[in-house]
Scaffold this motif. Structure first.
Motif, short mmCIF file in Angstrom:
data_model
loop_
_atom_site.label_atom_id
_atom_site.label_comp_id
_atom_site.label_asym_id
_atom_site.label_seq_id
_atom_site.Cartn_x
_atom_site.Cartn_y
_atom_site.Cartn_z
N PHE A 96 -5.57 16.24 -2.72
CA PHE A 96 -6.23 15.20 -3.09
C PHE A 96 -4.89 14.25 -3.68
O PHE A 96 -3.97 14.90 -4.28
N THR A 97 -4.95 12.72 -3.32
CA THR A 97 -3.82 12.13 -3.65
C THR A 97 -4.06 11.53 -5.19
O THR A 97 -4.93 11.01 -5.37
N HIS A 98 -3.05 11.69 -5.86
CA HIS A 98 -2.90 11.37 -7.34
C HIS A 98 -4.32 11.73 -7.96
O HIS A 98 -5.18 10.64 -8.27
N LEU A 99 -4.70 12.65 -8.35
CA LEU A 99 -6.05 13.00 -8.91
C LEU A 99 -6.52 12.21 -9.75
O LEU A 99 -5.59 11.87 -10.76
N TYR A 100 -7.75 11.82 -9.65
CA TYR A 100 -8.32 10.93 -10.80
C TYR A 100 -8.21 9.34 -10.54
O TYR A 100 -8.97 8.58 -10.32
N ASN A 101 -7.05 8.95 -9.85
CA ASN A 101 -6.65 7.67 -9.93
C ASN A 101 -6.77 7.15 -8.28
O ASN A 101 -6.85 8.02 -7.30
N ALA A 102 -7.62 6.04 -8.16
CA ALA A 102 -7.84 5.43 -7.00
C ALA A 102 -9.00 6.27 -6.38
O ALA A 102 -8.98 6.76 -4.95
N MET A 103 -9.98 6.88 -6.98
CA MET A 103 -10.95 7.49 -6.37
C MET A 103 -12.44 7.66 -7.33
O MET A 103 -12.40 7.23 -8.37
N SER A 104 -13.33 7.70 -6.38
CA SER A 104 -14.74 7.75 -7.24
C SER A 104 -14.85 8.83 -8.35
O SER A 104 -14.45 9.94 -8.05
N ARG A 105 -15.27 8.57 -9.29
CA ARG A 105 -15.09 9.22 -10.83
C ARG A 105 -16.05 10.18 -10.84
O ARG A 105 -17.41 10.18 -10.10
N LEU A 106 -16.14 11.31 -11.53
CA LEU A 106 -17.00 12.28 -12.13
C LEU A 106 -18.22 11.91 -12.94
O LEU A 106 -17.81 11.32 -13.88
N GLN A 158 -4.61 14.73 2.87
CA GLN A 158 -5.29 14.31 1.36
C GLN A 158 -6.18 13.40 1.47
O GLN A 158 -6.21 12.48 2.01
N ILE A 159 -7.20 13.63 0.49
CA ILE A 159 -8.16 12.35 0.50
C ILE A 159 -7.79 11.79 -0.82
O ILE A 159 -7.18 12.23 -2.00
N GLY A 160 -7.81 10.43 -0.52
CA GLY A 160 -7.19 9.46 -1.56
C GLY A 160 -7.75 7.91 -1.21
O GLY A 160 -8.08 7.61 -0.20
#
Length: 372
Positions: free
Chosen positions: A206-216, A184-186
């Motif tokens: 993806f790991t906990h989508l939206y959290n701790a990743m570059s935003r849209l 998973q990407i995270g």
């Protein structure tokens, strides 16, 4: 082999609702009845047991404590309907990970009484971007195949979170996939393009989508954009604190098999106060768990509440059930879990008409809910 048992009610099968009976021991023997709309009766709901692929803790215990922590965690989550789970680590020095995995391996080999089945490990870190730690301690490091293989030999790593933009990680994604792990990407600052490249190299979620990743952003879609545009699977935390209901619904429209996780901490099932998350102190207050600086640090969510939350934002019960059970089992390639059908494990939850748990069975064992 357990003694034969029977439950009666509205049974959710892969083909739809059946009003009738399910007969089982450790596995489901048969399901008898007729297809029927559960809205036309007042019988209880009988659903597949919940599958949680991101569990850090519960009952005051954290997976990184080692010792009996995972047994305590598995018992507490079983009381809330989780019938199988991945024990999830934190970013930490290798020596800490070794100690935690040695303890987890014991629970993987033998399921304790009144406990969820521990399927293996979700290694969340240390192979993440130090610039996007979230609530992870600052022990991020570059991964090597040899180190992952060493940890995998201690306890089975079923799922691993990686920041693919880090040096050497893109090639590692391919190697870990070939080892049979879900990657998973995270905890990533990667670009949209780096996310797409990771998926092309074998990453699957993806790991906990939206959290701790570059935003849209419409000109820089980021890792969230890569997920929404290309992912078939992703986890999301539906505690309604980590992600707005509208963002959850957007992800559900984009990602066919979006599944729910708790990302639960030692504070789950406990009163407000101070707890440990790996090497960090966290504070439970007002239904959330945060670091001293206010950063969300995991959750107090349980999977039965996750189901109710999904229904509260507009999902029908059948769809909500798939997202707390079936899709996660599918993601790990476990066709005998996460669904009620002949020869599946008898991982079953029974809920009243208000979606409160009234019974839980793990591989046919009725879980004691007295201390839930």
């Amino acid at each position: 082999m357990r003694d034969a048992q029977q439950l009666q009610g509205n049974i959710l099968t892969p083909k739809g609702w059946i009003q009738g009976t399910v007969n089982f021991s450790d596995r489901i023997a048969n399901i008898q009845g007729a297809f029927s709309d559960p809205a036309k009766n007042d019988l209880p709901y009988i659903l597949p047991g919940f599958v949680d692929l991101h569990v850090h803790g519960a009952g005051g215990k954290d997976t990184m404590e080692a010792g009996d922590a995972v047994q305590v965690i598995a018992r507490m989550h079983a009381q809330h309907g989780t019938t199988s789970m991945l024990a999830t680590t934190m970013t930490a020095p290798v020596s800490d990970l070794e100690q935690a995995l040695q303890a987890i391996s014991i629970s993987c080999k033998e399921r304790g009484k009144n406990s969820a089945r521990v399927l293996g490990v979700h290694l969340e870190g240390p192979y993440i971007n130090p610039g996007k730690l979230g609530a992870q301690p600052d022990f991020a490091t570059l991964a090597t195949l040899e180190q992952v293989q060493h940890l995998h030999a201690i306890a089975p790593i079923k799922l691993i979170t990686v920041a693919p933009e880090m040096e050497g990680h893109l090639e590692l994604v391919k190697q870990l996939t070939e080892m049979g792990m879900q990657v998973q990407i995270g905890h990533t600052l990667g670009t949209y393009e780096e996310g797409v490249a990771a998926l092309e190299n074998g990453a699957t979620g993806f790991t906990h989508l939206y959290n701790a990743m570059s935003r849209l952003d419409h000109r820089a879609p980021g890792m969230v954009g890569a997920a929404l545009a290309h992912a078939k699977f992703s986890e999301i935390i539906p505690d309604l604190l980590h992600v707005h209901p509208g963002a959850i619904k957007a992800a559900m429209r984009a990602i066919p098999h979006l599944y729910c996780v708790t990302d639960s901490t030692a504070a789950s099932g406990m009163p407000d106060g101070q707890y440990m998350l790996g090497r960090q102190v966290v504070h439970k207050c007002l239904g959330g768990v945060r670091l001293e600086d206010g950063t969300l640090a995991g959750s107090t969510l349980t999977m039965d509440q996750a189901l109710r939350n999904l229904v509260s934002i507009g999902l029908d019960l059948q769809d909500a059930s798939r997202r707390v059970s079936t899709y996660a089992a599918d993601y790990l390639g476990l066709p005998e879990r996460g669904r009620l059908q002949i020869n599946s494990y008898a991982d079953i939850v029974v809920l009243d008409r208000e979606l409160n748990l009234t019974a839980v069975y793990v591989e046919g064992e009725k879980i004691d809910l007295a201390n839930a």
